[in-house]
Design an enzyme around this catalytic site. Structure first.
Site, PDB file in Angstrom:
ATOM      1  N   ARG A 108       0.795  -1.208  -0.169  1.00 29.69           N
ATOM      2  CA  ARG A 108       0.135  -0.475   0.297  1.00 29.69           C
ATOM      3  C   ARG A 108       0.715   0.990   0.223  1.00 29.69           C
ATOM      4  O   ARG A 108       2.076   1.672   0.208  1.00 29.69           O
ATOM      5  CB  ARG A 108      -1.062  -0.097   1.519  1.00 29.69           C
ATOM      6  N   SER A 177       8.292  -5.442   6.451  1.00 30.41           N
ATOM      7  CA  SER A 177       7.821  -6.265   7.224  1.00 30.41           C
ATOM      8  C   SER A 177       8.507  -7.554   6.953  1.00 30.41           C
ATOM      9  O   SER A 177       7.875  -8.597   6.944  1.00 30.41           O
ATOM     10  CB  SER A 177       6.508  -6.551   6.850  1.00 30.41           C
ATOM     11  N   ASP A 230       6.268  -3.796   9.947  1.00 30.05           N
ATOM     12  CA  ASP A 230       5.308  -3.686  10.265  1.00 30.05           C
ATOM     13  C   ASP A 230       4.635  -3.280  11.532  1.00 30.05           C
ATOM     14  O   ASP A 230       3.976  -2.758  11.732  1.00 30.05           O
ATOM     15  CB  ASP A 230       4.180  -4.572   9.466  1.00 30.05           C
TER      16      ASP A 230
END
Length: 498
Positions: A108, A177, A230
């Protein structure tokens, strides 16, 4: 005439007997199949058992491994990585900041306009992009070029309500992540891939350097101000809204945890102690393993056949990438050894990862009287039709066994962190409120999983302490959190906007 009649009667009787024998044999076969399938299910249930005594052993092992990982590099299966985040956001941050969140099969891009005290997040927008599967095992350059191009497209759509300061470079928080050896707040080398990625030439490279090269190539003027995980993004996002947040856990495609440690409790930290006296630790808890983990032959086979055998064992029993696959493996065994779906093994059932955790969740949550969702999923995904209600019920029970084990082990992991921080008991007569920020699709969308995890944590803590431990869904912590950390580590901090 009489002889013919008698003969016909004998033939008829023989036919009836043969038909009856076939029915009996079919029933015996059917009950034999059923008994074998049930025996496989009961064995899985027994091996996946998580009595509270076992969960306490898992939590104790987690705490021991945390101490070992903080003491020295390579001292534990838990990497306990130093994040270089020693100042979490305060709420005073102002301006336009971007975030890039890469941690699974999608990434994203996000922008937030921060308004400072009392205004917090004034405006935000995001876009989600799917990563073509071939890029997950291609080259580093191909992956980062693809990401930089998507980021440039997103920047080009900046509209009303977003105000970049004149003459200033745009700044980005990069949530990456995967296990990284952090070198500073804005640089870190990739240790290894997880979650289905395997791009060999990226391992050992500075991921910020790789992204920056790709951005420069297409003329995108943007500085990576913070490289975070993350889970650290979720921790920052949680802390921005609530100063009692002590830890963050991601339960999604993969899983991880991060928490705020006292700097003097990190023997392997050799730098100056931060002014705040605190340091955020990225545990990389997916790699936790212990002899106390209840593992089955299905887990062992999944691990051996995975891209990273012997690694990420905790992740392989609790995270969204793997739960549906464990269920598929058990169903496949039932089909092979108990003819559960008939005389032949359905071909699609033999395809690894064809049964995804969201589909498992949909079956597990099916409340229709005839379990039609279960029937529909079996037909659409595995090509298995004409399943009986009895079979569907057994499949729901299997989903429950696998999800319950994952949820209860997740709770044991959180309990282990609280023990390490000394927040699992009343100290000096006062209860300290602790908030755990949680994010990830598994936690957010698999209701039976999250409900079971939360009730198990209460069971482990006991009624009195459970009152002061709160689990909060930190929605999109990894995206907004990264933008917040870009703001708190901006090159323009302390410089007034003209």
């Amino acid at each position: 005439m009489g002889k013919v009649a008698v003969g016909a009667a004998v033939v008829c009787a023989a036919a009836v007997c043969a038909a009856a024998a076939l029915v009996v044999r079919h029933r015996m076969q059917s009950s034999g199949r059923w008994a074998r399938a049930m025996a496989i299910l009961r064995e899985v249930e027994e091996k996946c058992g998580t009595p509270i005594s076992k969960l306490r052993q898992v939590a104790d092992a987690m705490t021991v491994e945390m101490h070992a990982g903080l003491a020295s590099e390579g001292g534990s299966k838990l990497k306990m990585l130093i994040s270089y985040v020693d100042n979490l956001p305060t709420g005073d941050e102002k301006g336009l900041f971007y975030a890039l969140d890469l941690g699974g099969t999608n990434f994203r891009v996000l922008r937030v306009q921060l308004g400072g005290k009392d205004k917090s997040v004034v405006n935000q927008e995001f876009d989600e992009v799917s990563i073509p599967p071939h890029l997950m095992t291609g080259t580093s350059e191909e992956l980062f070029d693809f990401i930089a191009t998507a980021l440039a497209k997103f920047v080009a759509t900046e509209g009303e309500g977003f105000h970049p300061a004149p003459g200033r470079q745009r700044e980005l928080g990069f949530t990456f992540s995967f296990p990284v050896r952090q070198l500073s707040i804005s640089s870190g080398t990739l240790i290894k891939w997880t979650k289905g990625f395997n791009i060999e030439d990226a391992v050992g490279q500075d991921v910020v350097g790789e992204l920056t090269k790709s951005m420069e190539k297409i003329g995108l003027d943007m500085r990576v101000a913070a490289l975070v995980n993350d889970t650290i993004g979720t921790l920052a996002g949680g802390r921005y809204h609530n100063q009692d947040v002590a830890a963050a856990v991601i339960l999604g495609t993969g899983t991880n945890a991060a928490y705020v440690e006292r700097a003097h409790a990190i023997p392997k930290w050799h730098g100056l102690l931060p002014k705040s006296g605190e340091m955020v630790i990225n545990m990389e808890w997916g790699n936790f393993r212990s002899s106390h983990l209840p593992l089955t032959e299905y887990d062992q086979a999944l691990d051996v056949e995975s891209l990273n055998p012997g690694e990420q064992i905790f992740e392989k029993v609790i995270s969204g990438m793997y739960l549906g696959e464990i269920v598929r493996r058990v169903l496949s065994r039932m089909a092979e050894e108990a003819d559960f779906f008939g005389d032949t093994v359905p071909p699609k059932l033999q395809i690894p990862f064809i049964l995804r955790t969201p589909d498992m969740s949909a079956m597990h949550h099916d409340t229709s009287p005839d379990l039609r969702v279960v029937g529909g999923k079996l037909k659409d995904i595995l090509g298995i039709s004409n399943t009986s209600l009895k079979m569907r019920k057994m499949i729901v029970e299997l989903c429950d066994i696998v999800a319950t084990r994952g949820a209860r082990l997740s709770a044991a992991g959180i309990f282990g962190i609280l023990k390490k921080l000394g927040r699992d008991m009343v100290r000096y007569g006062e209860k300290q409120k602790s908030v755990i920020a949680l994010d990830g699709g598994l936690y957010e969308h698999y209701t039976k999983f999250s409900t079971c995890m939360e009730s198990t944590l209460k069971e482990l803590l006991g009624e009195e302490i459970a009152e002061s431990i709160v689990i909060e869904h930190s929605n999109d912590g990894s995206g907004i959190g990264a933008a917040l950390l870009a703001a708190s580590h901006s090159q323009y901090v302390g410089v007034e906007e003209s």
